[in-house]
Structures are given as C-alpha cells and as structure tokens.
Write a protein that holds these residues in place. Structure first.
Motif, PDB file in Angstrom:
ATOM      1  N   ILE A 161     -26.958 -46.179  15.085  1.00 51.02           N
ATOM      2  CA  ILE A 161     -26.631 -45.071  14.184  1.00 51.02           C
ATOM      3  C   ILE A 161     -27.577 -43.897  14.411  1.00 51.02           C
ATOM      4  O   ILE A 161     -27.174 -42.728  14.320  1.00 51.02           O
ATOM      5  CB  ILE A 161     -26.693 -45.550  12.718  1.00 51.02           C
ATOM      6  CG1 ILE A 161     -25.647 -46.641  12.482  1.00 51.02           C
ATOM      7  CG2 ILE A 161     -26.485 -44.398  11.759  1.00 51.02           C
ATOM      8  CD1 ILE A 161     -25.676 -47.202  11.079  1.00 51.02           C
ATOM      9  N   ALA A 162     -28.845 -44.193  14.713  1.00 50.38           N
ATOM     10  CA  ALA A 162     -29.848 -43.135  14.857  1.00 50.38           C
ATOM     11  C   ALA A 162     -29.782 -42.419  16.193  1.00 50.38           C
ATOM     12  O   ALA A 162     -30.541 -41.470  16.416  1.00 50.38           O
ATOM     13  CB  ALA A 162     -31.251 -43.728  14.668  1.00 50.38           C
ATOM     14  N   LEU A 163     -28.891 -42.817  17.106  1.00 49.39           N
ATOM     15  CA  LEU A 163     -28.806 -42.163  18.405  1.00 49.39           C
ATOM     16  C   LEU A 163     -28.229 -40.760  18.258  1.00 49.39           C
ATOM     17  O   LEU A 163     -27.399 -40.500  17.387  1.00 49.39           O
ATOM     18  CB  LEU A 163     -27.930 -42.992  19.345  1.00 49.39           C
ATOM     19  CG  LEU A 163     -28.463 -44.378  19.707  1.00 49.39           C
ATOM     20  CD1 LEU A 163     -27.454 -45.120  20.570  1.00 49.39           C
ATOM     21  CD2 LEU A 163     -29.798 -44.266  20.441  1.00 49.39           C
ATOM     22  N   PRO A 164     -28.647 -39.815  19.098  1.00 47.06           N
ATOM     23  CA  PRO A 164     -28.102 -38.452  19.008  1.00 47.06           C
ATOM     24  C   PRO A 164     -26.632 -38.417  19.389  1.00 47.06           C
ATOM     25  O   PRO A 164     -26.118 -39.316  20.068  1.00 47.06           O
ATOM     26  CB  PRO A 164     -28.978 -37.656  19.995  1.00 47.06           C
ATOM     27  CG  PRO A 164     -29.515 -38.686  20.937  1.00 47.06           C
ATOM     28  CD  PRO A 164     -29.678 -39.945  20.156  1.00 47.06           C
ATOM     29  N   ALA A 165     -25.954 -37.380  18.940  1.00 46.84           N
ATOM     30  CA  ALA A 165     -24.531 -37.233  19.220  1.00 46.84           C
ATOM     31  C   ALA A 165     -24.303 -37.079  20.718  1.00 46.84           C
ATOM     32  O   ALA A 165     -25.072 -36.422  21.420  1.00 46.84           O
ATOM     33  CB  ALA A 165     -23.970 -36.032  18.466  1.00 46.84           C
ATOM     34  N   GLY A 166     -23.238 -37.670  21.202  1.00 45.96           N
ATOM     35  CA  GLY A 166     -22.911 -37.622  22.622  1.00 45.96           C
ATOM     36  C   GLY A 166     -23.460 -38.771  23.430  1.00 45.96           C
ATOM     37  O   GLY A 166     -23.199 -38.847  24.644  1.00 45.96           O
ATOM     38  N   THR A 167     -24.194 -39.671  22.819  1.00 48.40           N
ATOM     39  CA  THR A 167     -24.760 -40.808  23.536  1.00 48.40           C
ATOM     40  C   THR A 167     -23.723 -41.923  23.623  1.00 48.40           C
ATOM     41  O   THR A 167     -23.096 -42.287  22.624  1.00 48.40           O
ATOM     42  CB  THR A 167     -26.014 -41.326  22.832  1.00 48.40           C
ATOM     43  OG1 THR A 167     -26.948 -40.255  22.701  1.00 48.40           O
ATOM     44  CG2 THR A 167     -26.647 -42.463  23.621  1.00 48.40           C
ATOM     45  N   GLY A 168     -23.527 -42.466  24.813  1.00 47.20           N
ATOM     46  CA  GLY A 168     -22.602 -43.572  24.999  1.00 47.20           C
ATOM     47  C   GLY A 168     -23.226 -44.884  24.562  1.00 47.20           C
ATOM     48  O   GLY A 168     -24.307 -45.256  25.019  1.00 47.20           O
ATOM     49  N   VAL A 169     -22.553 -45.597  23.682  1.00 48.78           N
ATOM     50  CA  VAL A 169     -23.069 -46.872  23.187  1.00 48.78           C
ATOM     51  C   VAL A 169     -22.350 -48.040  23.848  1.00 48.78           C
ATOM     52  O   VAL A 169     -22.974 -49.029  24.238  1.00 48.78           O
ATOM     53  CB  VAL A 169     -22.923 -46.950  21.655  1.00 48.78           C
ATOM     54  CG1 VAL A 169     -23.460 -48.274  21.129  1.00 48.78           C
ATOM     55  CG2 VAL A 169     -23.654 -45.789  20.998  1.00 48.78           C
ATOM     56  N   LEU A 170     -21.046 -47.948  23.985  1.00 46.98           N
ATOM     57  CA  LEU A 170     -20.256 -49.026  24.570  1.00 46.98           C
ATOM     58  C   LEU A 170     -19.662 -48.569  25.898  1.00 46.98           C
ATOM     59  O   LEU A 170     -19.365 -47.384  26.096  1.00 46.98           O
ATOM     60  CB  LEU A 170     -19.121 -49.447  23.628  1.00 46.98           C
ATOM     61  CG  LEU A 170     -19.524 -50.013  22.267  1.00 46.98           C
ATOM     62  CD1 LEU A 170     -18.280 -50.351  21.460  1.00 46.98           C
ATOM     63  CD2 LEU A 170     -20.413 -51.234  22.420  1.00 46.98           C
ATOM     64  N   GLU A 171     -19.481 -49.512  26.779  1.00 48.64           N
ATOM     65  CA  GLU A 171     -18.817 -49.291  28.066  1.00 48.64           C
ATOM     66  C   GLU A 171     -17.786 -50.412  28.230  1.00 48.64           C
ATOM     67  O   GLU A 171     -18.035 -51.434  28.855  1.00 48.64           O
ATOM     68  CB  GLU A 171     -19.828 -49.292  29.215  1.00 48.64           C
ATOM     69  CG  GLU A 171     -19.221 -48.832  30.531  1.00 48.64           C
ATOM     70  CD  GLU A 171     -20.270 -48.724  31.620  1.00 48.64           C
ATOM     71  OE1 GLU A 171     -19.971 -48.169  32.689  1.00 48.64           O
ATOM     72  OE2 GLU A 171     -21.401 -49.200  31.391  1.00 48.64           O
ATOM     73  N   GLN A 172     -16.596 -50.195  27.660  1.00 51.27           N
ATOM     74  CA  GLN A 172     -15.546 -51.205  27.660  1.00 51.27           C
ATOM     75  C   GLN A 172     -14.618 -50.984  28.849  1.00 51.27           C
ATOM     76  O   GLN A 172     -14.243 -49.844  29.144  1.00 51.27           O
ATOM     77  CB  GLN A 172     -14.755 -51.140  26.350  1.00 51.27           C
ATOM     78  CG  GLN A 172     -15.626 -51.333  25.120  1.00 51.27           C
ATOM     79  CD  GLN A 172     -14.894 -51.000  23.838  1.00 51.27           C
ATOM     80  OE1 GLN A 172     -14.490 -51.886  23.110  1.00 51.27           O
ATOM     81  NE2 GLN A 172     -14.730 -49.713  23.563  1.00 51.27           N
ATOM     82  N   PRO A 173     -14.239 -52.024  29.544  1.00 45.22           N
ATOM     83  CA  PRO A 173     -13.341 -51.849  30.689  1.00 45.22           C
ATOM     84  C   PRO A 173     -11.959 -51.401  30.229  1.00 45.22           C
ATOM     85  O   PRO A 173     -11.604 -51.463  29.052  1.00 45.22           O
ATOM     86  CB  PRO A 173     -13.301 -53.243  31.323  1.00 45.22           C
ATOM     87  CG  PRO A 173     -13.654 -54.174  30.227  1.00 45.22           C
ATOM     88  CD  PRO A 173     -14.603 -53.433  29.333  1.00 45.22           C
ATOM     89  N   ARG A 174     -11.177 -50.964  31.194  1.00 45.08           N
ATOM     90  CA  ARG A 174      -9.829 -50.494  30.863  1.00 45.08           C
ATOM     91  C   ARG A 174      -8.979 -51.627  30.307  1.00 45.08           C
ATOM     92  O   ARG A 174      -8.198 -51.424  29.379  1.00 45.08           O
ATOM     93  CB  ARG A 174      -9.176 -49.911  32.110  1.00 45.08           C
ATOM     94  CG  ARG A 174      -7.781 -49.354  31.878  1.00 45.08           C
ATOM     95  CD  ARG A 174      -7.212 -48.738  33.135  1.00 45.08           C
ATOM     96  NE  ARG A 174      -5.883 -48.190  32.897  1.00 45.08           N
ATOM     97  CZ  ARG A 174      -5.140 -47.622  33.849  1.00 45.08           C
ATOM     98  NH1 ARG A 174      -5.609 -47.511  35.092  1.00 45.08           N
ATOM     99  NH2 ARG A 174      -3.931 -47.156  33.552  1.00 45.08           N
TER     100      ARG A 174
END
Length: 720
Positions: A213-226
């Motif tokens: 939640i505390a990460l700045p806006a625009g930061t990628g948290v998840l990398e889900q495959p297609r």
C-alpha cells in the motif's frame, strides 16, 4: 382392504413412505447486524483453458435450463391463480400454496426438474438450484402477486432470453459452522497471490500486502502471465494438533481449505460429476494504486460472505464471454483518503440547495442554511454536455447505426425468402425483362418482410437462420452498449461528487417521471441522462451523511411560481422567467432550483407532502437582492425539441382557467404546467393536492424555522 394378523401383505397394498425433507435449523440463526455493511468487488476469472471454459459454459447452460423451466411453471401457475376466481376470493393464501406460488413451492419445483433431468446432476448442485428458484420467486412471482409500497405490481412472469442470463446466484457461507460454503468458494490469500505472482522489479523488502500500500503510484506489484495456470488442490497430510493413544500426531488429508497460495474460485461440481472440482484462477490488478482497495476487500477472509458467478459479453474473449466472480464482503465499501476528506468537507458545509432537472441540462442552486447573506453567497451550477461529449455521442450513434444496418443486411442475406425486393430492385428486374436480358438473382432483398394480409410475418424472427458474422456483430453491439452505460455511470458519479462538494449533501429535487421525458424526447436525453445524474447525486448525498429529498410538482408548482409568490405561467418554450410583480428576470431552470431549496416536507419519504414556503422565499429575495438576480440571470440554454405530434404518453393539457389573471389578462390556452416537469401518471388522490393535514414540516438539518412575521415582510416588499 383389511388383512388378518399374520397374513402376508402384498407390496401393492403398502403405501409408499412420504418423502422426508430436512427440517428447519434448530440452532441459532445468524443475522447481520445493522452496524455491519455490505460491499461487492468484481474479480476477473481466467478461463483460457478449453476444458475449464467448456465446464463453465455447461454450468451456465444447465442453470439457464433450470431457470427457463421455473419461469414457465411460474407463468402457468400465475395464470391458474387468476383464473380461479372462487378459490381466490375464498382463501387466496391457501390457493397460492396449492399452486406452489411460494418460496418453498418454487424450490420443490426446482428439485423435481433436477431429479427428472439426470444430466443436470453432472453440472449443478441442489444449492444452486434452490437459490435460482428463490430468485425466480422474488423477481417474477412475488412482484406480480403482491404490490409494492406505491401500490404497483409487475406484469405476468415471462421467460427470459439466453443472452440475458448473466448471473448464477451463489449461496452465502455459514457464519456459525466453520468451513461450510456449499457453492462457489474463494480459496487462497492475498499474501499468497503476491508471493506467486511477484513483480520482478519489486523491492525485496515488500513481503506483505500492507507494505504494498505504501508504494508510490505507478509501481508494479504483480506480474501475472497472460494465461494464469490452474491452481491445484493441496496434497499430502495435515496435522490436526491432536495426539493418538500411541502418542503420535493425528493427521488428515489436505483440502482446498488448506490452500494458502494464489486466489481461486472453486466449485465442487454436480452430484454426479466425476471430473473433480472446477477451479477458476483469479486475476488481480497489477498497479500499486489498486492495492489499498484490494487489501480492504481481500485481506481478511473472515469477511467473505457470498460469491455470484457472472458473465458479460466480450467479443475478444474465447467463446465470446468474459467471466467474473462478484464477491460480497461483510464490510463497507472502500473510500480513498481523498474521497473521505472530500466527503468530510462536504458534510461540514452548512448549506441547503435545490435541483431542477431538464431535458438538456441540470441546474443546482444552494443557499446558506440560515438564508442570511452574512453566512454565505448564492452558489449556482449548471450541468450540460460539453462539445467534446456531444461529438463523442454523435460518433457512437453513427457506429451504432452502422452495426444495426450490418445486422439487418446479414439477416436478409441469410433469409432471402423471408423478404421482398424493394421498389428499385423490382424496377430494375422489369427493365431487364423488357430489354430481353436474363433475370438476375437478388442476393439481398431490401423490401419489406414477407407477411400475410394481417401484416403478420409468415415466419417468426426467432426461426431465421443467423450467420456467424451476425452473431459477432450482435455481440459487439451489446458490448458497445454496456461500455457506454458504464461510461455514463462514471460520468454521473464524478458530477455527483462535484455537486456535493460545492452545494453540500442536503438537496431537494422535483419528483418528475423521467419515463415520460424519454417517450416525448427519446434519444435527446442520452447526452444529459438526467435520471442517471439524479440517482448518482442521491447516492452520493447518502454516503456524505445527508439526503436528497423529492418534492412533488403537483403541490409546489415551482416552474410556475416566483419568489414573491406571484404565479407566472410559462410554456415549455419559455426559457426566461419574467415576473410582472417583482420584476425578476432570470433563467427559469435556476429559479425553479432556487425555489426548490425553500420546500419543506411533512414526511421525507412522501413527495406529496412537499410545500413551498413562500414567506421564506420572499425573505431570501429581499436579503440577497442583487446577488440573487446576478446568480440566476445567466444565459439560458435551449431545450431539446419534442418529437412531432403528441403521443399517448404526453402530459395532459392543464386547465388554464384555474390560474388567476396576470396583468388583467387571461393566459392564452395551452399555458400552465410544463409537460416535461409534471408526472402524467394515474390521477392522484385529492389529499395529494390539498393543503389539509400538513401542520408539521420536516426540514434538512440546520434549516431555520419558517418566518412568521408576514406583516414585516409585506412592509419590506411594499417599500422595495
């Protein structure tokens, strides 16, 4: 037939035992307290796997067949109920129970349909069938048999269409028994989903959803495959925490309840299903800006309450449908810190305002709740579509017309025998015949539908053969309509937020019948969407802590009244309010909105108890004087023109003789209440129009009591 003691009894003489059903729950029933809120979050499901997609489609097909059978049964039972006049007049309740027109009766019908159709047991469960029966009873039978609070009843139950069946109602989890959730269940944790699909560039110190939640806006948290992999159920043995007689730890087989990985919606399948559980992986938003909302809904599994499986049209998705899980949680909706601050500031505004809805715009005028110039100025706002919005709407209409024409061409090309050639095609065929040329086959006839002498088509439209391109274009048309509706909802919410932030959450609006506007003006309201805007404003007022009240136009007549109390009759074409008594010249919509702020209601839930406080309105006009004249004298906008001719839904022409003289002249015929601002519904009771019985008025919080010193105000009026 009697038998002697000891004499053998044949099997045919023994009556079959009555079927037994599970009785009522003897334990304490769980009920949701008033302090616990409800909110819903939509979870996107990945059904790219052909096997999973086929099972999901089969589930919807089976549930649709159950709902269609129940709707047909309900329609026949309702017809029999109304046909039995004597039984209905004798004891209507007993007659309904005998016909099965009750919640339990519909559930019994659903069970019989499932038992008689053995194939349904491979796809659905009795819990799903029961809740489908409950939905049919509440949505079709109950609304038709019993009137609502306004005395209206819905029509005869109908059988819906396959394309409109988009939701399978699930069963709520048990809050008294642990691990009891009989239909769709959500397994996994938000932390497990973060561990399974962690973004490669995410800081290693971020290990929990709270840290994301505390990460700045625009930061990628998840990398889900297609294509998300299908989660597998846990395997192995799990220790129970108990010890056997040999002092060894007791274990049990692992189940889905022990799954702590990525989130997945699990369905156990039908009673005869042999393919195991149906597991649908969940896809979450990847950006850091959405994680506060995800934590609010998904971080506490104890608040998960119910899941409905929903599908929507999506031409780009495999199979033409996109699937979602609507999760209901026992918690209030999520509000960002900025939204909370804005609503807190709006709740602190000590103002009261009025709204005047129109075909082409929406006018809002608010005053301080003390109606004193020292406490604030007059604030006005006008909501109307911008040039960019009008251009976008025109472009969407052109695309919509193109899609509909393509659908018509495709249907005609697939069914040429059901249409006649047009006059131009017939003339061309006659010219070729006169010139001695061979006849040319018409591929797409452009004439009318082949019909009999009564103008009834020889073949029903549902019997036509449809091509794959037709179905694709139809899906695109439905998807575009849903997208436009969602965009209009978003626009209405943004406008409602701006209105409450500027005019507070204590508003009053005229109780108009928007359906009459659509019958009279049609597509002209698509740009403004007044009904959608008023609904969004009312919802935002409730969330802010206020309320939007509705005032009847029969008892207030705001569009025909001035601040000074003079009756100023206007037609729909008169967009300027000109009072011959006090000389006020202003926009009629803003005058109506300003007068709406001076309306009091005896019963806040009954618009017919609304009354206009003329004394307070005249006092406001004297107090604000030039400021009010300047605020209400903006350039009015031209309203949308109605269609040619009067339709059956147009408002009845009021009696002009009931209005008093204006400058020693009788108003011309046709003047009076504006058709777009009246409700052409059924004739109201006399008490709705009269003033008797309205002794105690209900006002918004902070609104002062009405002024009783009429002599002083009259003197001020004469002096002005």
């Amino acid at each position: 037939m009697s038998t002697a003691l000891g004499e053998p009894v044949s099997a045919s003489d023994v009556a079959p035992p009555a079927r037994r059903y599970r009785g009522k729950n003897k334990g304490k029933r769980w009920t949701r307290s008033a302090e616990i809120g409800l909110a819903v979050i939509r979870l996107t499901l990945d059904v790219h796997d052909p096997g999973i997609r086929h099972r999901t489609e089969s589930l919807f097909s089976a549930m649709w067949s159950v709902k269609r059978a129940l709707q047909r049964d309900a329609r026949d039972a309702v017809d029999a109920y109304w046909a039995g006049d004597v039984r209905r007049e004798t004891d209507a309740k007993v007659w309904r129970l005998q016909l099965g027109l009750s919640r339990e009766g519909m559930e019994r019908r659903a069970y019989r349909h499932m038992e008689n159709s053995r194939h349904l047991g491979h796809h659905v469960t009795k819990a799903l069938v029961m809740h489908q029966a409950d939905e049919v009873f509440e949505a079709s039978v109950s609304r038709h048999l019993f009137p609502d609070s306004s005395g209206r009843r819905h029509g005869r139950p109908r059988v819906g269409r396959w394309w409109d069946y988009t939701r399978i109602p699930g069963r709520a989890r048990s809050h008294t028994t642990s691990r009891k959730w009989e239909t769709f269940r959500l397994h996994g944790t938000l932390a497990g989903h973060l561990d399974a699909y962690r973004h490669r560039s995410l800081d290693r110190t971020v290990l929990t959803p709270e840290q994301a939640i505390a990460l700045p806006a625009g930061t990628g948290v998840l990398e889900q495959p297609r294509h998300l992999p299908t989660p597998m159920p846990p395997a192995g043995r799990i220790e129970t925490g108990e010890v056997t007689a040999r002092n060894t730890a007791k274990t049990r087989a692992a189940t889905w309840w022990d799954h702590a990985g990525a989130l997945a919606v699990v369905f156990t399948g039908g009673a005869y299903a042999r393919r195991g559980d149906l597991a649908l992986p969940v896809r979450l938003p990847s950006g850091s800006g959405r994680w506060p909302r995800l934590v609010h809904f998904l971080n506490n599994p104890d608040t998960w309450h119910k899941i409905d499986l929903v599908r929507r049209r999506d031409t780009s998705a495999p199979g033409g449908w996109a699937y979602e899980a609507h999760l209901m949680v026992l918690n209030g909706g999520y509000a960002s810190p900025a939204t909370k601050a804005r609503r807190t500031a709006a709740a602190a505004l000590e103002r009261v305002g009025g709204i005047d809805g129109n075909v082409s715009n929406l006018s809002i005028v608010s005053f301080p709740n003390t109606f004193a110039p020292a406490d604030g100025d007059v604030e006005t706002s006008r909501i109307e579509p911008s040039d960019a919005e009008l251009a976008a709407l025109a472009k969407a209409r052109r695309k919509d017309r193109g899609r509909k024409r393509a659908l018509d061409r495709s249907r005609r090309a697939s069914n040429p025998g059901q249409y006649q050639p047009s006059k131009r095609q017939q003339a061309r065929a006659e010219r070729r015949q006169a010139a001695g040329l061979p006849a040319r086959t018409v591929q797409v006839p452009r004439g009318a539908r082949a019909a009999n002498k009564a103008a009834v088509p020889k073949q029903a439209y549902r019997r036509d053969s449809l091509s794959a391109g037709y179905r694709l274009n139809r899906a695109r048309l439905a998807e575009a309509a849903a997208t436009q509706a969602a965009a209009q909802d978003h626009r209405a919410r943004r406008i409602a937020e701006d209105i409450t932030a500027a005019h507070s959450a204590n508003l009053i609006v005229e109780d108009c019948d928007i359906r009459t506007w659509y019958r009279r003006w049609g597509k002209a309201l698509q740009a403004t969407t007044p009904g959608r805007l008023i609904t969004a404003i009312g919802r935002e007022c409730e969330k802010t802590g206020g309320r939007m009240l509705r005032a009847s136009t029969f008892t207030t007549k705001l569009s025909q009244t001035c601040f000074c109390g003079e009756k100023v009759a206007k037609t729909l074409a008169d967009r300027i309010h000109t009072c011959p008594a006090c000389g006020l010249v202003a926009d009629r919509d803003k005058v109506s909105a300003a007068l709406c702020a001076h309306v009091h209601l005896t019963d806040p839930d009954d618009p017919s108890t609304a009354r206009l406080d003329i004394v307070q309105a005249r006092h406001t006009q004297i107090s604000f004087y030039e400021g009010l004249q300047e605020a209400l004298s903006s350039q009015p906008q031209r309203g949308a023109r109605p269609t040619r001719g009067r339709t059956h839904a147009a408002a009845h022409k009021p009696d002009a003789s009931g209005h008093g003289p204006l400058l020693d002249k009788t108003p011309p015929p046709g003047t009076g209440l504006t058709p777009s601002e009246t409700r052409p519904a059924n004739e109201r009771h006399k008490a709705h129009v009269g003033t008797a019985g309205c002794t105690e008025l209900v006002r918004h919080p902070g609104m002062p009591a009405p002024h009783r010193h009429r002599a002083d105000i009259t003197a001020s009026r004469d002096g002005s």
